[in-house]
Design a protein around this motif. Structure first.
Motif, short mmCIF file in Angstrom:
data_model
loop_
_atom_site.label_atom_id
_atom_site.label_comp_id
_atom_site.label_asym_id
_atom_site.label_seq_id
_atom_site.Cartn_x
_atom_site.Cartn_y
_atom_site.Cartn_z
N ILE A 44 1.05 -1.20 -0.28
CA ILE A 44 -0.55 -0.35 -0.38
C ILE A 44 0.86 1.52 -0.19
O ILE A 44 0.32 2.76 -0.48
N ARG A 45 2.34 1.00 1.14
CA ARG A 45 3.49 2.83 0.94
C ARG A 45 3.74 2.51 -0.57
O ARG A 45 3.79 3.88 -1.15
N SER A 46 3.81 1.45 -0.85
CA SER A 46 4.73 1.67 -2.01
C SER A 46 3.82 2.42 -3.87
O SER A 46 4.02 2.72 -4.37
N THR A 47 2.20 2.25 -3.35
CA THR A 47 1.53 1.76 -4.22
C THR A 47 1.52 3.76 -4.24
O THR A 47 0.59 4.77 -4.99
N ILE A 48 1.15 4.24 -2.80
CA ILE A 48 1.26 6.01 -2.76
C ILE A 48 1.58 6.97 -3.86
O ILE A 48 3.57 6.89 -3.90
N ARG A 49 1.99 7.37 -4.81
CA ARG A 49 2.31 7.97 -5.84
C ARG A 49 2.99 9.67 -5.06
O ARG A 49 1.86 9.79 -4.28
N ASP A 50 3.89 10.05 -5.06
CA ASP A 50 4.94 11.53 -4.72
C ASP A 50 4.20 12.25 -5.91
O ASP A 50 4.98 12.07 -6.76
N VAL A 51 3.72 12.94 -5.47
CA VAL A 51 3.71 14.86 -6.75
C VAL A 51 4.14 15.90 -6.83
O VAL A 51 3.96 16.12 -5.16
N PRO A 52 5.25 16.18 -6.67
CA PRO A 52 6.53 17.19 -5.77
C PRO A 52 5.38 18.77 -6.82
O PRO A 52 4.77 18.97 -7.46
N ASP A 53 5.36 19.54 -5.28
CA ASP A 53 4.90 20.64 -5.92
C ASP A 53 3.83 20.95 -6.26
O ASP A 53 3.68 21.98 -6.81
N PHE A 54 3.05 20.52 -5.48
CA PHE A 54 1.50 20.07 -5.39
C PHE A 54 0.90 20.69 -3.98
O PHE A 54 1.22 19.67 -3.63
N PRO A 55 -0.03 21.26 -3.91
CA PRO A 55 -0.46 21.92 -5.05
C PRO A 55 0.21 23.39 -4.77
O PRO A 55 -0.19 24.55 -5.88
N LYS A 56 0.92 23.19 -4.33
CA LYS A 56 2.46 24.74 -4.36
C LYS A 56 4.01 24.49 -4.09
O LYS A 56 3.47 23.10 -3.42
N PRO A 57 4.70 25.03 -4.42
CA PRO A 57 5.99 24.18 -4.20
C PRO A 57 6.28 24.40 -3.33
O PRO A 57 5.97 24.95 -1.78
N GLY A 58 7.26 23.02 -2.78
CA GLY A 58 7.88 22.94 -1.62
C GLY A 58 7.13 22.09 -0.73
O GLY A 58 7.42 21.52 -0.06
N ILE A 59 5.68 21.68 -1.47
CA ILE A 59 4.89 20.43 -1.01
C ILE A 59 4.65 19.62 -1.58
O ILE A 59 4.87 19.49 -3.15
N VAL A 60 4.96 17.80 -1.06
CA VAL A 60 4.67 16.93 -1.76
C VAL A 60 3.36 15.84 -1.78
O VAL A 60 3.30 15.75 -0.35
N PHE A 61 2.80 16.20 -2.79
CA PHE A 61 1.49 15.32 -2.22
C PHE A 61 1.51 14.11 -2.02
O PHE A 61 2.50 13.44 -3.08
N PRO B 160 -3.38 5.96 -6.69
CA PRO B 160 -3.32 4.62 -7.42
C PRO B 160 -4.02 3.33 -5.99
O PRO B 160 -4.38 2.50 -7.06
N VAL B 161 -4.02 3.77 -5.38
CA VAL B 161 -4.33 2.53 -4.46
C VAL B 161 -6.05 2.42 -4.25
O VAL B 161 -6.02 1.57 -4.72
N LEU B 162 -6.80 3.71 -4.53
CA LEU B 162 -8.16 3.75 -4.46
C LEU B 162 -8.38 2.63 -6.29
O LEU B 162 -9.78 2.41 -5.91
N ALA B 163 -7.75 2.64 -7.13
CA ALA B 163 -8.09 2.25 -8.09
C ALA B 163 -7.42 0.78 -8.56
O ALA B 163 -8.51 -0.18 -8.82
N CYS B 164 -6.94 -0.11 -7.07
CA CYS B 164 -6.51 -1.05 -7.39
C CYS B 164 -7.74 -2.05 -6.27
O CYS B 164 -7.54 -1.51 -4.43
N PRO B 165 -8.70 -2.57 -6.18
CA PRO B 165 -9.32 -3.26 -5.55
C PRO B 165 -9.39 -3.92 -3.98
O PRO B 165 -9.20 -3.22 -3.39
N LYS B 166 -7.86 -5.08 -4.16
CA LYS B 166 -7.69 -5.14 -3.13
C LYS B 166 -6.52 -4.36 -2.60
O LYS B 166 -6.90 -4.34 -0.84
N LEU B 167 -5.77 -3.60 -2.79
CA LEU B 167 -5.10 -2.59 -1.78
C LEU B 167 -6.46 -1.77 -1.34
O LEU B 167 -6.33 -1.54 0.04
N LEU B 168 -7.01 -1.28 -1.99
CA LEU B 168 -9.03 -0.25 -1.48
C LEU B 168 -9.45 -1.55 0.17
O LEU B 168 -9.42 -0.88 1.34
N ALA B 169 -9.34 -2.42 -0.15
CA ALA B 169 -10.27 -3.46 0.83
C ALA B 169 -8.98 -3.21 1.53
O ALA B 169 -9.14 -3.63 2.51
N GLN B 170 -7.48 -3.52 0.94
CA GLN B 170 -6.65 -4.26 2.74
C GLN B 170 -6.24 -2.88 3.69
O GLN B 170 -6.05 -2.87 4.96
N THR B 171 -6.64 -1.27 2.51
CA THR B 171 -6.67 -0.03 3.39
C THR B 171 -8.20 -0.20 4.32
O THR B 171 -7.44 0.83 5.48
#
Length: 177
Positions: free
Chosen positions: A9-26, A31-42
């Protein structure tokens, strides 16, 4: 939860740098929500972390908290209550303003959403500074319902939001950064 499932689950969470503003890693959970097995496990992991197997209601916070809260409520056989941004609920509401880093915001809940004495679990996707979750917990408390705890998919521990919520019962997070 099995360590290998949690790591997947942790490795499926995607880091998006500078979103919604510079310096933030969103932390992008789609991707977790899109995978039925990972969503159920979450969902199972968020419930398991609390040690709770029965509540009357689960409260979810606008907007991603609706996903987690509703799924947790269904799994526990409980009702689901939305806490929304001001002006978005169609019935009589009670609201609370809370401080942000750059101003204030407001959330509301229907006046008849919770009855005194009902047991309630708060669920949301992310615990950051604790402002929004704290406001939702305040609304729950005003209703006379009994807060049994809060559960989050992700906690940004370095922002110390947990400290603001501790007075409202146990705080649990599946993944902490």
């Amino acid at each position: 939860m099995a360590p290998d499932s949690l790591e997947r689950i942790r490795s499926t969470i995607r880091d998006v740098p500078d979103f919604p503003k510079p310096g933030i890693v969103f932390k992008d959970i789609t991707p977790v929500l899109a995978c039925p097995k990972l969503l159920a496990q979450t969902i199972e992991g968020m419930i398991e972390a609390t040690g709770i197997n029965q509540v009357d209601k689960v409260v979810g916070i606008d907007a991603r908290g609706f996903i987690f809260g509703a799924l947790i409520a269904a799994r526990l056989g409980a009702g689901f209550i939305p806490v929304r941004k001001k002006g978005k609920l169609p019935w009589q509401t009670r609201g609370v303003d809370y401080a942000l880093e750059y101003g204030t915001n407001s959330v509301e809940m229907h006046l008849d959403a919770l009855a005194p004495g009902e047991t309630v679990l708060l669920a949301d996707d992310l615990l950051a500074t604790g402002g929004t979750a704290g406001a939702a917990l305040h609304l729950i408390q005003q209703s006379g319902a009994r807060i049994v705890g809060s559960t989050f998919f992700i906690e940004l521990g370095f922002l110390n939001g947990r400290e603001k919520l501790a007075q409202h019962g146990p705080v649990h997070a599946l993944i902490t950064y």
